[in-house]
Design a protein around this motif. Sequence first.
Motif, mmCIF file in Angstrom:
data_model
loop_
_atom_site.group_PDB
_atom_site.id
_atom_site.type_symbol
_atom_site.label_atom_id
_atom_site.label_comp_id
_atom_site.label_asym_id
_atom_site.label_seq_id
_atom_site.Cartn_x
_atom_site.Cartn_y
_atom_site.Cartn_z
ATOM 1 N N UNK A 175 0.880 -1.217 -0.143
ATOM 2 C CA UNK A 175 -0.078 0.273 0.083
ATOM 3 C C UNK A 175 1.102 1.010 0.167
ATOM 4 N N UNK A 176 1.794 1.265 1.056
ATOM 5 C CA UNK A 176 2.979 2.152 0.670
ATOM 6 C C UNK A 176 3.293 2.681 -0.537
ATOM 7 N N UNK A 177 3.993 1.398 -1.042
ATOM 8 C CA UNK A 177 4.131 1.540 -2.700
ATOM 9 C C UNK A 177 3.529 2.556 -2.985
ATOM 10 N N UNK A 178 2.427 2.332 -3.590
ATOM 11 C CA UNK A 178 0.892 2.670 -4.635
ATOM 12 C C UNK A 178 1.263 4.203 -3.738
ATOM 13 N N UNK A 179 0.653 4.255 -2.735
ATOM 14 C CA UNK A 179 -0.082 5.588 -2.503
ATOM 15 C C UNK A 179 1.622 6.271 -2.658
ATOM 16 N N UNK A 180 2.137 6.385 -1.625
ATOM 17 C CA UNK A 180 3.243 7.077 -2.084
ATOM 18 C C UNK A 180 4.559 7.445 -3.662
ATOM 19 N N UNK A 181 4.285 5.981 -4.308
ATOM 20 C CA UNK A 181 5.246 6.053 -5.215
ATOM 21 C C UNK A 181 4.331 6.189 -6.691
ATOM 22 N N UNK A 182 3.109 5.201 -6.543
ATOM 23 C CA UNK A 182 2.990 5.365 -7.890
ATOM 24 C C UNK A 182 1.695 6.627 -8.306
ATOM 25 N N UNK A 183 1.201 6.493 -7.121
ATOM 26 C CA UNK A 183 0.033 8.122 -7.107
ATOM 27 C C UNK A 183 0.344 9.421 -7.128
ATOM 28 N N UNK A 184 1.756 9.957 -6.988
ATOM 29 C CA UNK A 184 2.227 10.831 -6.250
ATOM 30 C C UNK A 184 3.174 10.838 -8.077
ATOM 31 N N UNK A 185 3.777 9.995 -9.183
ATOM 32 C CA UNK A 185 3.499 10.324 -10.111
ATOM 33 C C UNK A 185 2.757 10.116 -11.378
ATOM 34 N N UNK A 186 1.567 9.600 -10.804
ATOM 35 C CA UNK A 186 0.408 10.066 -11.497
ATOM 36 C C UNK A 186 -0.282 10.925 -11.410
ATOM 37 N N UNK A 187 -0.192 11.851 -10.364
ATOM 38 C CA UNK A 187 -0.805 12.786 -9.989
ATOM 39 C C UNK A 187 0.519 14.418 -10.690
ATOM 40 N N UNK A 188 1.656 14.016 -10.587
ATOM 41 C CA UNK A 188 3.017 14.735 -11.037
ATOM 42 C C UNK A 188 2.726 14.273 -12.847
ATOM 43 N N UNK A 189 2.535 13.333 -13.180
ATOM 44 C CA UNK A 189 2.362 13.899 -14.206
ATOM 45 C C UNK A 189 1.153 14.438 -15.251
ATOM 46 N N UNK A 190 0.127 14.430 -14.247
ATOM 47 C CA UNK A 190 -1.196 15.344 -15.139
ATOM 48 C C UNK A 190 -0.405 17.565 -15.358
ATOM 49 N N UNK A 191 0.963 16.989 -14.703
ATOM 50 C CA UNK A 191 0.884 18.875 -15.077
ATOM 51 C C UNK A 191 1.031 18.790 -16.728
ATOM 52 N N UNK A 192 1.799 19.912 -17.758
ATOM 53 C CA UNK A 192 1.728 19.258 -18.884
ATOM 54 C C UNK A 192 2.884 20.250 -18.902
ATOM 55 N N UNK A 193 3.898 20.467 -18.038
ATOM 56 C CA UNK A 193 5.500 20.591 -18.305
ATOM 57 C C UNK A 193 6.354 20.230 -17.274
ATOM 58 N N UNK A 194 6.995 19.458 -18.028
ATOM 59 C CA UNK A 194 8.499 18.897 -17.355
ATOM 60 C C UNK A 194 8.971 19.692 -16.483
ATOM 61 N N UNK A 195 9.069 20.336 -16.539
ATOM 62 C CA UNK A 195 10.090 21.348 -15.300
ATOM 63 C C UNK A 195 8.433 21.964 -13.766
#
Length: 183
Positions: free
Chosen positions: A62-82
């Motif tokens: 659960x930690x792996x999903x909550x801390x890692x995969x969900x965070x990356x998915x949320x950040x990936x919604x931002x349009x710009x890499x910077x």
Amino acid sequence: MGEMAQRLSKQDWLIHGFDVLRSEGHTGLKADRMVKALGVSRGSFYWHFDDIKSFHAALIAAWRVQINEQVIAQLSQLPDAKDQIKALMVRVFTMSRPLERGIRIWAGVDPLVFQTLADVDGIRQSYAQALLQTIGLPPAIAQSRAQMMMWAYVGHALSTVDVDDPEACAADFTRILTTQVET
């Protein structure tokens, strides 16, 4: 007591496990202690988990999903890499340090937790490296800067010093990380 036990879900137990990990560390993740703290019967625990090892495995998953995969998915919604890099660094400087610290200490004594943490750190670093390459940094430079991001993350997780202005610190760190290499 039985009525309360009926209402505790697997997720309730995992949330409690995270709370214990934050406050007591992995040594507090014992069925009897958690049952007593929650005021429920042992049956409530064993309804969801075969034994304490299966609880530990579910907690680290659960930690792996909550801390890692969900965070990356949320950040990936931002349009710009910077923007993703800056948002990631803000998370680094505002994260729940007791939980990350608890996981890292636990990894020192539990092979499953160690392997999960190693996998998560690898995914985090690969994500950071890909972002840095997206903004035009050569792979070798992106790799070393992604490593620096990981060191900042781990260092902050284990530090007892708070960051006074996480936004400003993240902005400065982002500027340093994303500065193009002179050729």
